[in-house]
Design a protein around this motif. Structure first.
Motif, PDB file in Angstrom:
ATOM      1  N   GLU A  87      19.599 -25.019  24.778  1.00 17.53           N
ATOM      2  CA  GLU A  87      19.510 -26.317  24.110  1.00 17.53           C
ATOM      3  C   GLU A  87      19.722 -27.489  25.058  1.00 17.53           C
ATOM      4  N   HIS A 101      22.266 -33.558  18.662  1.00 20.25           N
ATOM      5  CA  HIS A 101      22.101 -32.318  19.438  1.00 20.25           C
ATOM      6  C   HIS A 101      21.398 -32.549  20.775  1.00 20.25           C
ATOM      7  N   THR A 155      22.053 -33.155  24.714  1.00 19.08           N
ATOM      8  CA  THR A 155      23.077 -33.023  25.740  1.00 19.08           C
ATOM      9  C   THR A 155      23.112 -34.278  26.606  1.00 19.08           C
ATOM     10  N   GLY A 193      29.953 -32.767  21.002  1.00 17.08           N
ATOM     11  CA  GLY A 193      28.639 -32.613  21.606  1.00 17.08           C
ATOM     12  C   GLY A 193      28.727 -31.902  22.941  1.00 17.08           C
ATOM     13  N   GLN A 226      16.533 -33.636  13.569  1.00 18.73           N
ATOM     14  CA  GLN A 226      17.191 -33.063  12.405  1.00 18.73           C
ATOM     15  C   GLN A 226      16.218 -32.221  11.595  1.00 18.73           C
ATOM     16  N   LYS A 256      15.764 -28.579  12.697  1.00 21.48           N
ATOM     17  CA  LYS A 256      16.772 -27.618  12.280  1.00 21.48           C
ATOM     18  C   LYS A 256      16.402 -26.949  10.957  1.00 21.48           C
TER      19      LYS A 256
END
Length: 367
Positions: free
Chosen positions: A109, A141, A143, A165, A292, A295
């Motif tokens: 990810e 989400h 990084t 996070g 979002q 997901k």
């Protein structure tokens, strides 16, 4: 003994960088043969006189097995650019660092990442903005990548951690040396919820000459670079320049024309960087505005054969559209159409200029 020890050995020798690593591999086939080669053969392989002197001295004065074992004892993971788990986005830049030292864990990810960099002399305005920006990125989400420096960097790492996070810090010194030292506690937190990365051999001290190459890695790991505050000669501008050279988006926060910390960011905007005046523009420009939504759709695989084939091809690594076409043997317009659908539905993401990676693994029945 793992052949990685020879990568580590050459990484310790001043003057042997990515280009010469590649040349040694081409000439000798592997780095074990190169390490044990006589001087005349190394010279033929393109190792210059100064680098050759450094190499011969290092081989004579150091026990490579001992160095390698000590690194492993410190729970430092060693990645070479030949490894499957080497960061794919970084692998795509020109002359990626041959060796990375990692403390913590990098996960798939992390390919969805953004660099947040800026001045060490952060203002109240800059701090407030970094805190809000870090929260927005981490909660979506994404990084957060930065350099563990005082000011903007540290605040970006810290804010991402506060909202659970992920964050990655790229160091301009050996991974066993935390600089600045007051960020040691922060570094330990990052190891627990992300990773520390360095391409410098353990024990390398933080010298000024180390930081521009470090900034190149920060840009290389990220989909885009955001400069929050930066003076006219800030190192953050170097990171932005590397990002632009790599074909990636650069964002800059506008500020007062009278503020020293905004001279660099305002100049970036004048030169063509995206002015960061609302956070959702980051997601729109990077095509991440459906994070979002992704997901919710990860289990709904496409039924079109071309889309499934393209998605399967992208399971192992990020690839340019031309490479996907060559592997799939599909017409380029069919590949382009499949990628557009897969990106829209959240199965793949753009990681560079016409380069894509899969966001989710296939379920077992499709692998």
């Amino acid at each position: 003994m793992d052949e990685k020890k020879y990568w580590v050995g050459f990484n310790h020798v001043r003057g042997i960088g990515a280009v010469r690593f590649q040349r040694l591999l081409e000439c000798f086939g592997n780095l074990e043969k190169a390490w044990n080669a006589p001087e005349i053969e190394l010279k033929r392989a393109g190792i210059g006189d100064k680098s050759l002197v450094n190499l011969v001295r290092f081989r004579r004065e150091h026990d490579l097995d001992h160095i390698y074992e000590n690194i492993l004892k410190k729970d430092i993971k060693i990645l070479t650019c030949m490894d499957d788990d080497y960061p794919q986005q970084l692998k795509q830049i020109n002359n990626p660092p041959p060796v990375l030292y990692v403390k913590g864990e990098m996960v798939r990810e992390d390919a969805c990442s953004v660099a947040v960099v800026g001045t060490r002399q952060i203002t109240a305005y800059g701090k407030s903005l970094v805190q809000e920006l870090g929260r927005v990125l981490a909660q979506n989400h994404i990084t957060v990548i930065s350099g563990l420096a005082r000011g903007v960097d540290a605040e970006a790492h810290r804010t991402a951690l506060e909202v659970n996070g992920r964050t990655i810090a790229v160091l301009g010194c050996g991974i066993d040396i935390i600089y600045p030292p007051e960020n040691r506690a922060l570094a330990n937190q990052i190891i627990e919820h992300g990773a520390l990365i360095s391409d410098y051999a353990p024990g390398t001290q933080p010298e000024g000459i180390n930081f521009p190459p470090r900034n190149r890695i920060i840009a290389g790991l990220s989909l885009a670079t955001i400069v929050v505050e930066a003076g006219a000669r800030s190192g953050a501008l170097i990171t932005a320049s590397f990002a632009a050279d790599q074909g990636k988006d650069v964002f800059a926060v506008p500020g007062s024309i009278y503020a020293p910390q905004s001279k660099g960011t305002n100049k970036l905007i004048f030169d063509g960087a995206h002015p960061l005046i609302r956070f959702d523009s980051i997601f729109e420009i990077l095509g991440l505005d459906n994070v979002q939504y992704q997901k919710k759709t990860q289990s709904e695989l496409p039924t079109d054969e071309a889309q499934l084939l393209v998605l399967k091809i992208l399971q192992k690594e990020a690839l340019h559209i031309d490479d996907i076409q060559a592997i799939s043997q599909l017409p380029i317009e069919r590949v382009s159409s499949a990628l557009s659908f897969l990106e829209l539905e959240g199965f793949v993401q753009r990681t560079g200029n016409m380069t894509f990676s899969a966001v989710y693994d296939f379920k077992e029945e499709y692998s």
